[in-house]
Design a protein around this motif. Structure first.
Motif, PDB file in Angstrom:
ATOM      1  N   ILE A 118     -14.276 -18.990 -80.547  1.00 48.07           N
ATOM      2  CA  ILE A 118     -13.958 -18.619 -82.023  1.00 48.07           C
ATOM      3  C   ILE A 118     -15.939 -18.912 -82.371  1.00 48.07           C
ATOM      4  CG2 ILE A 118     -14.194 -19.708 -84.512  1.00 48.07           C
ATOM      5  CD1 ILE A 118     -11.023 -20.423 -83.632  1.00 48.07           C
ATOM      6  N   GLY A 119     -16.824 -20.179 -81.861  1.00 50.75           N
ATOM      7  CA  GLY A 119     -17.832 -20.237 -82.907  1.00 50.75           C
ATOM      8  C   GLY A 119     -18.689 -18.689 -82.173  1.00 50.75           C
ATOM      9  N   GLY A 120     -18.564 -18.442 -80.905  1.00 43.55           N
ATOM     10  CA  GLY A 120     -19.384 -17.592 -80.376  1.00 43.55           C
ATOM     11  C   GLY A 120     -19.171 -15.999 -81.129  1.00 43.55           C
ATOM     12  N   LEU A 121     -17.668 -15.731 -81.760  1.00 45.42           N
ATOM     13  CA  LEU A 121     -17.399 -14.426 -82.738  1.00 45.42           C
ATOM     14  C   LEU A 121     -18.014 -14.924 -84.043  1.00 45.42           C
ATOM     15  CD1 LEU A 121     -13.606 -13.810 -81.315  1.00 45.42           C
ATOM     16  CD2 LEU A 121     -15.866 -12.929 -81.134  1.00 45.42           C
ATOM     17  N   LEU A 122     -17.855 -15.797 -84.474  1.00 45.97           N
ATOM     18  CA  LEU A 122     -18.625 -16.360 -86.143  1.00 45.97           C
ATOM     19  C   LEU A 122     -19.916 -15.824 -85.954  1.00 45.97           C
ATOM     20  CD1 LEU A 122     -17.432 -19.358 -87.307  1.00 45.97           C
ATOM     21  CD2 LEU A 122     -16.529 -17.666 -87.766  1.00 45.97           C
ATOM     22  N   LEU A 151     -20.897 -11.295 -86.431  1.00 47.20           N
ATOM     23  CA  LEU A 151     -20.400 -11.374 -87.412  1.00 47.20           C
ATOM     24  C   LEU A 151     -21.271 -12.152 -88.496  1.00 47.20           C
ATOM     25  CD1 LEU A 151     -16.840 -12.368 -87.484  1.00 47.20           C
ATOM     26  CD2 LEU A 151     -17.842  -9.652 -87.170  1.00 47.20           C
ATOM     27  N   SER A 152     -22.415 -12.699 -88.082  1.00 44.85           N
ATOM     28  CA  SER A 152     -23.370 -13.581 -88.877  1.00 44.85           C
ATOM     29  C   SER A 152     -24.149 -12.603 -89.864  1.00 44.85           C
ATOM     30  CB  SER A 152     -24.341 -13.718 -87.798  1.00 44.85           C
ATOM     31  OG  SER A 152     -24.383 -13.627 -86.916  1.00 44.85           O
ATOM     32  N   PHE A 153     -24.150 -11.078 -89.423  1.00 50.23           N
ATOM     33  CA  PHE A 153     -24.394 -10.588 -90.784  1.00 50.23           C
ATOM     34  C   PHE A 153     -23.877 -10.882 -91.480  1.00 50.23           C
ATOM     35  CE2 PHE A 153     -21.078  -8.106 -88.602  1.00 50.23           C
ATOM     36  CZ  PHE A 153     -21.194  -7.381 -88.867  1.00 50.23           C
ATOM     37  N   LEU A 154     -22.719 -10.596 -92.027  1.00 46.81           N
ATOM     38  CA  LEU A 154     -22.189 -11.106 -93.089  1.00 46.81           C
ATOM     39  C   LEU A 154     -22.255 -12.099 -93.950  1.00 46.81           C
ATOM     40  CD1 LEU A 154     -18.903 -10.267 -91.634  1.00 46.81           C
ATOM     41  CD2 LEU A 154     -20.139  -9.230 -93.106  1.00 46.81           C
ATOM     42  N   VAL A 200     -22.494 -17.847 -90.816  1.00 42.92           N
ATOM     43  CA  VAL A 200     -22.727 -18.869 -90.780  1.00 42.92           C
ATOM     44  C   VAL A 200     -22.846 -20.197 -91.790  1.00 42.92           C
ATOM     45  CG1 VAL A 200     -25.870 -19.435 -90.764  1.00 42.92           C
ATOM     46  CG2 VAL A 200     -24.651 -16.883 -90.389  1.00 42.92           C
ATOM     47  N   PHE A 201     -22.926 -20.149 -92.447  1.00 45.89           N
ATOM     48  CA  PHE A 201     -21.246 -21.379 -93.017  1.00 45.89           C
ATOM     49  C   PHE A 201     -20.852 -22.252 -92.060  1.00 45.89           C
ATOM     50  CE2 PHE A 201     -23.169 -19.748 -97.765  1.00 45.89           C
ATOM     51  CZ  PHE A 201     -24.792 -19.857 -97.173  1.00 45.89           C
ATOM     52  N   ALA A 202     -20.083 -21.129 -91.581  1.00 43.71           N
ATOM     53  CA  ALA A 202     -18.671 -21.950 -91.458  1.00 43.71           C
ATOM     54  C   ALA A 202     -19.019 -22.409 -90.233  1.00 43.71           C
ATOM     55  CB  ALA A 202     -17.955 -20.888 -90.176  1.00 43.71           C
ATOM     56  N   VAL A 203     -20.539 -21.809 -88.818  1.00 43.26           N
ATOM     57  CA  VAL A 203     -20.794 -22.138 -87.848  1.00 43.26           C
ATOM     58  C   VAL A 203     -21.703 -23.692 -88.115  1.00 43.26           C
ATOM     59  CG1 VAL A 203     -22.568 -21.743 -85.433  1.00 43.26           C
ATOM     60  CG2 VAL A 203     -20.722 -19.983 -87.009  1.00 43.26           C
ATOM     61  N   LEU A 204     -22.787 -23.560 -89.319  1.00 47.38           N
ATOM     62  CA  LEU A 204     -23.684 -24.889 -89.637  1.00 47.38           C
ATOM     63  C   LEU A 204     -21.860 -25.986 -89.855  1.00 47.38           C
ATOM     64  CD1 LEU A 204     -26.114 -23.649 -91.250  1.00 47.38           C
ATOM     65  CD2 LEU A 204     -26.378 -23.974 -89.072  1.00 47.38           C
ATOM     66  N   GLY A 205     -21.437 -25.666 -90.220  1.00 42.63           N
ATOM     67  CA  GLY A 205     -20.324 -26.680 -90.707  1.00 42.63           C
ATOM     68  C   GLY A 205     -19.910 -27.148 -89.874  1.00 42.63           C
ATOM     69  N   TYR A 206     -19.371 -26.076 -88.582  1.00 40.07           N
ATOM     70  CA  TYR A 206     -18.794 -27.345 -87.262  1.00 40.07           C
ATOM     71  C   TYR A 206     -19.925 -27.579 -86.743  1.00 40.07           C
ATOM     72  CZ  TYR A 206     -16.451 -27.415 -83.393  1.00 40.07           C
ATOM     73  OH  TYR A 206     -16.149 -28.372 -81.686  1.00 40.07           O
ATOM     74  N   LEU A 233     -22.202 -12.250 -73.954  1.00 42.18           N
ATOM     75  CA  LEU A 233     -22.047 -13.747 -73.508  1.00 42.18           C
ATOM     76  C   LEU A 233     -23.030 -14.563 -74.696  1.00 42.18           C
ATOM     77  CD1 LEU A 233     -20.731 -13.388 -70.442  1.00 42.18           C
ATOM     78  CD2 LEU A 233     -19.571 -13.759 -72.329  1.00 42.18           C
ATOM     79  N   ALA A 234     -24.380 -13.709 -74.803  1.00 43.83           N
ATOM     80  CA  ALA A 234     -24.824 -14.345 -75.817  1.00 43.83           C
ATOM     81  C   ALA A 234     -25.201 -15.694 -76.972  1.00 43.83           C
ATOM     82  CB  ALA A 234     -26.454 -13.577 -76.146  1.00 43.83           C
ATOM     83  N   PRO A 235     -24.183 -15.179 -78.159  1.00 38.93           N
ATOM     84  CA  PRO A 235     -23.475 -15.679 -79.740  1.00 38.93           C
ATOM     85  C   PRO A 235     -22.683 -17.156 -78.965  1.00 38.93           C
ATOM     86  CG  PRO A 235     -23.321 -14.064 -79.614  1.00 38.93           C
ATOM     87  CD  PRO A 235     -23.575 -13.764 -78.196  1.00 38.93           C
ATOM     88  N   PHE A 236     -22.173 -16.852 -77.487  1.00 40.73           N
ATOM     89  CA  PHE A 236     -21.038 -17.939 -77.723  1.00 40.73           C
ATOM     90  C   PHE A 236     -22.064 -19.114 -76.479  1.00 40.73           C
ATOM     91  CE2 PHE A 236     -18.450 -13.863 -77.223  1.00 40.73           C
ATOM     92  CZ  PHE A 236     -17.610 -14.337 -78.265  1.00 40.73           C
ATOM     93  N   VAL A 237     -22.906 -18.271 -76.483  1.00 38.98           N
ATOM     94  CA  VAL A 237     -24.109 -19.074 -75.548  1.00 38.98           C
ATOM     95  C   VAL A 237     -25.087 -19.982 -76.263  1.00 38.98           C
ATOM     96  CG1 VAL A 237     -26.137 -19.596 -74.213  1.00 38.98           C
ATOM     97  CG2 VAL A 237     -24.240 -18.101 -73.576  1.00 38.98           C
ATOM     98  N   THR A 238     -24.810 -19.374 -77.653  1.00 41.29           N
ATOM     99  CA  THR A 238     -26.224 -20.198 -78.870  1.00 41.29           C
ATOM    100  C   THR A 238     -25.449 -21.222 -79.192  1.00 41.29           C
ATOM    101  OG1 THR A 238     -27.595 -18.024 -78.944  1.00 41.29           O
ATOM    102  CG2 THR A 238     -27.319 -19.275 -81.185  1.00 41.29           C
TER     103      THR A 238
END
Length: 233
Positions: free
Chosen positions: A21-25, A28-31, A35-41, A194-199
């Protein structure tokens, strides 16, 4: 601390689901909103670690998640503006130096010197901002008040703590490892996916490093009593 932080994102039966879920978010960070959801997590993870919870949280209560993410983003933006303003002033100063000296061999030397000093100043301030931002987020989370993120008294407790500094360095080390992994993955088309998931994984692990360090801070350090953790809404 390093090993515990690296293992933290996997300390859950739903770890794979959470990382996906975090990687998929991040994909989609261009939306912007994701990004807020990831930071919130990341904030929620930090809050849990500060409370002594060693299992990463779930992606739920999305309203609270987005709200926390927006607050964390605002804190980071506010502190990031400082090096940005210095950079703008540096450009103006360089232009002014050129205008005063006029064309010529001496002008090039003067402009180059001003530009070098300005660039070094921007780098130093940017590193300081990167050091202070996590401390500001911790201050906000522990005090449950955005004002604490900008309070010199609150920030001093963390910024001048060797324990916090150690946690921050561990988080930076994890981030660098993540960047190296992302760079290697980007060299392969399929691996780049896989890069977003690693990040995401590295960010969550970094939150654990800082949170566990703050949790282990002595009650009194450098003559200042550490703030008492309070539950956040």
């Amino acid at each position: 601390m390093f090993q515990e932080a690296l293992n933290y994102p996997r300390n859950s039966d739903s770890a794979v689901k959470t990382i996906v879920i975090g990687g998929l978010l991040l994909v989609l960070s261009f939306l912007f909103v994701p990004v807020f959801a990831v930071l919130g997590y990341v904030v929620r993870s930090l809050r849990g670690v500060l409370a002594g919870v060693e299992e990463p949280p779930a992606f739920d209560d999305w309203g609270d998640l987005l709200t926390d993410g927006a607050k964390a983003f605002a804190i980071g933006l506010a502190y990031s503006l400082v090096p940005a303003v210095i950079a703008v002033v540096a450009v103006v100063a360089t232009g002014a130096t050129l205008g005063v000296t006029g064309p010529g061999r001496g002008a090039g030397l003067a402009v180059g010197l001003v530009a070098l000093v300005a660039a070094l100043l921007v780098v130093v301030v940017a590193v300081l901002a990167a050091y202070v931002i996590p401390a500001a987020v911790v201050a906000w989370v522990r005090a449950d008040s955005l004002g604490a993120a900008f309070s010199p008294a609150e920030l001093r407790v963390y910024a001048f703590s060797r324990t916090y500094a150690t946690g921050w360095l561990v988080a930076v080390g994890i981030s660098l490892l993540g960047s190296i992994a992302v760079g290697a993955l980007n060299a392969v088309l399929i691996g780049a996916l896989l890069a977003p998931f690693v990040t995401f994984y590295a960010n969550v692990a970094g939150a654990h490093a800082i949170g566990s360090a703050v949790r282990e801070m002595p009650a009194v350090e450098d003559g200042t009593e550490a703030p008492v953790s309070r539950p956040a809404a």
